[in-house]
Write a protein that holds these residues in place. Structure first.
Motif, PDB file in Angstrom:
ATOM      1  N   HIS A 197     -13.819  -0.251   1.004  1.00  0.00           N
ATOM      2  CA  HIS A 197     -12.720  -1.058   0.484  1.00  0.00           C
ATOM      3  C   HIS A 197     -11.999  -0.314  -0.635  1.00  0.00           C
ATOM      4  O   HIS A 197     -12.631   0.386  -1.439  1.00  0.00           O
ATOM      5  CB  HIS A 197     -13.237  -2.388  -0.069  1.00  0.00           C
ATOM      6  CG  HIS A 197     -13.986  -3.190   0.929  1.00  0.00           C
ATOM      7  ND1 HIS A 197     -13.383  -4.088   1.762  1.00  0.00           N
ATOM      8  CD2 HIS A 197     -15.294  -3.211   1.246  1.00  0.00           C
ATOM      9  CE1 HIS A 197     -14.299  -4.638   2.545  1.00  0.00           C
ATOM     10  NE2 HIS A 197     -15.466  -4.110   2.249  1.00  0.00           N
ATOM     11  N   HIS A 198     -10.688  -0.487  -0.690  1.00  0.00           N
ATOM     12  CA  HIS A 198      -9.871   0.102  -1.756  1.00  0.00           C
ATOM     13  C   HIS A 198      -8.900  -0.955  -2.258  1.00  0.00           C
ATOM     14  O   HIS A 198      -8.278  -1.665  -1.461  1.00  0.00           O
ATOM     15  CB  HIS A 198      -9.095   1.309  -1.232  1.00  0.00           C
ATOM     16  CG  HIS A 198      -8.145   1.870  -2.228  1.00  0.00           C
ATOM     17  ND1 HIS A 198      -8.549   2.615  -3.310  1.00  0.00           N
ATOM     18  CD2 HIS A 198      -6.790   1.768  -2.321  1.00  0.00           C
ATOM     19  CE1 HIS A 198      -7.496   2.970  -4.018  1.00  0.00           C
ATOM     20  NE2 HIS A 198      -6.411   2.467  -3.436  1.00  0.00           N
ATOM     21  N   PHE A 199      -8.782  -1.059  -3.570  1.00  0.00           N
ATOM     22  CA  PHE A 199      -7.850  -1.983  -4.206  1.00  0.00           C
ATOM     23  C   PHE A 199      -6.908  -1.187  -5.091  1.00  0.00           C
ATOM     24  O   PHE A 199      -7.348  -0.373  -5.905  1.00  0.00           O
ATOM     25  CB  PHE A 199      -8.603  -2.989  -5.094  1.00  0.00           C
ATOM     26  CG  PHE A 199      -9.571  -3.848  -4.356  1.00  0.00           C
ATOM     27  CD1 PHE A 199      -9.200  -5.087  -3.868  1.00  0.00           C
ATOM     28  CD2 PHE A 199     -10.877  -3.419  -4.155  1.00  0.00           C
ATOM     29  CE1 PHE A 199     -10.106  -5.881  -3.196  1.00  0.00           C
ATOM     30  CE2 PHE A 199     -11.785  -4.204  -3.483  1.00  0.00           C
ATOM     31  CZ  PHE A 199     -11.402  -5.439  -2.998  1.00  0.00           C
ATOM     32  N   SER A 200      -5.606  -1.376  -4.944  1.00  0.00           N
ATOM     33  CA  SER A 200      -4.612  -0.769  -5.830  1.00  0.00           C
ATOM     34  C   SER A 200      -3.273  -1.456  -5.581  1.00  0.00           C
ATOM     35  O   SER A 200      -3.127  -2.220  -4.632  1.00  0.00           O
ATOM     36  CB  SER A 200      -4.486   0.738  -5.599  1.00  0.00           C
ATOM     37  OG  SER A 200      -3.776   0.999  -4.406  1.00  0.00           O
ATOM     38  N   ASN A 201      -2.288  -1.162  -6.450  1.00  0.00           N
ATOM     39  CA  ASN A 201      -0.973  -1.768  -6.234  1.00  0.00           C
ATOM     40  C   ASN A 201      -0.017  -0.803  -5.539  1.00  0.00           C
ATOM     41  O   ASN A 201       1.183  -1.027  -5.512  1.00  0.00           O
ATOM     42  CB  ASN A 201      -0.387  -2.302  -7.549  1.00  0.00           C
ATOM     43  CG  ASN A 201      -0.139  -1.243  -8.575  1.00  0.00           C
ATOM     44  OD1 ASN A 201       0.329  -0.150  -8.244  1.00  0.00           O
ATOM     45  ND2 ASN A 201      -0.448  -1.531  -9.822  1.00  0.00           N
ATOM     46  N   GLY A 202      -0.534   0.271  -4.963  1.00  0.00           N
ATOM     47  CA  GLY A 202       0.279   1.200  -4.185  1.00  0.00           C
ATOM     48  C   GLY A 202       1.334   1.929  -4.998  1.00  0.00           C
ATOM     49  O   GLY A 202       2.396   2.247  -4.477  1.00  0.00           O
TER      50      GLY A 202
END
Length: 73
Positions: free
Chosen positions: A47-52
């Motif tokens: 899983h990866h979380f970021s605001n791009g």
């Protein structure tokens, strides 16, 4: 493979500050069913979380390995 937007109530993801409450959650994984009636499942995912990079700062956050096992009833 799954990608989707999310809203966080805090701008902190763990100890890292994000640039906004808006964030993307990306995940990739695979799984298999097994057992006599194929009612057991084993899966692995990342899983990866970021605001791009839409907002700064954007340190992102990775969960490199998630392993699960389950039984269907």
């Amino acid at each position: 493979i799954a990608i989707g937007p999310s809203y966080m109530t805090s701008k902190h993801l763990g100890y890292q500050e994000q640039g906004a409450h808006f964030i993307f959650h990306d995940s990739v994984g695979f799984g298999a069913r097994f057992g006599h009636d194929l009612n057991w499942e084993f899966s692995w995912s990342w899983h990866h979380f970021s605001n791009g990079l839409l907002f700064l700062p954007n340190p992102g956050y990775d969960i490199p390995v998630t392993v699960s096992i389950g039984k269907m009833f």
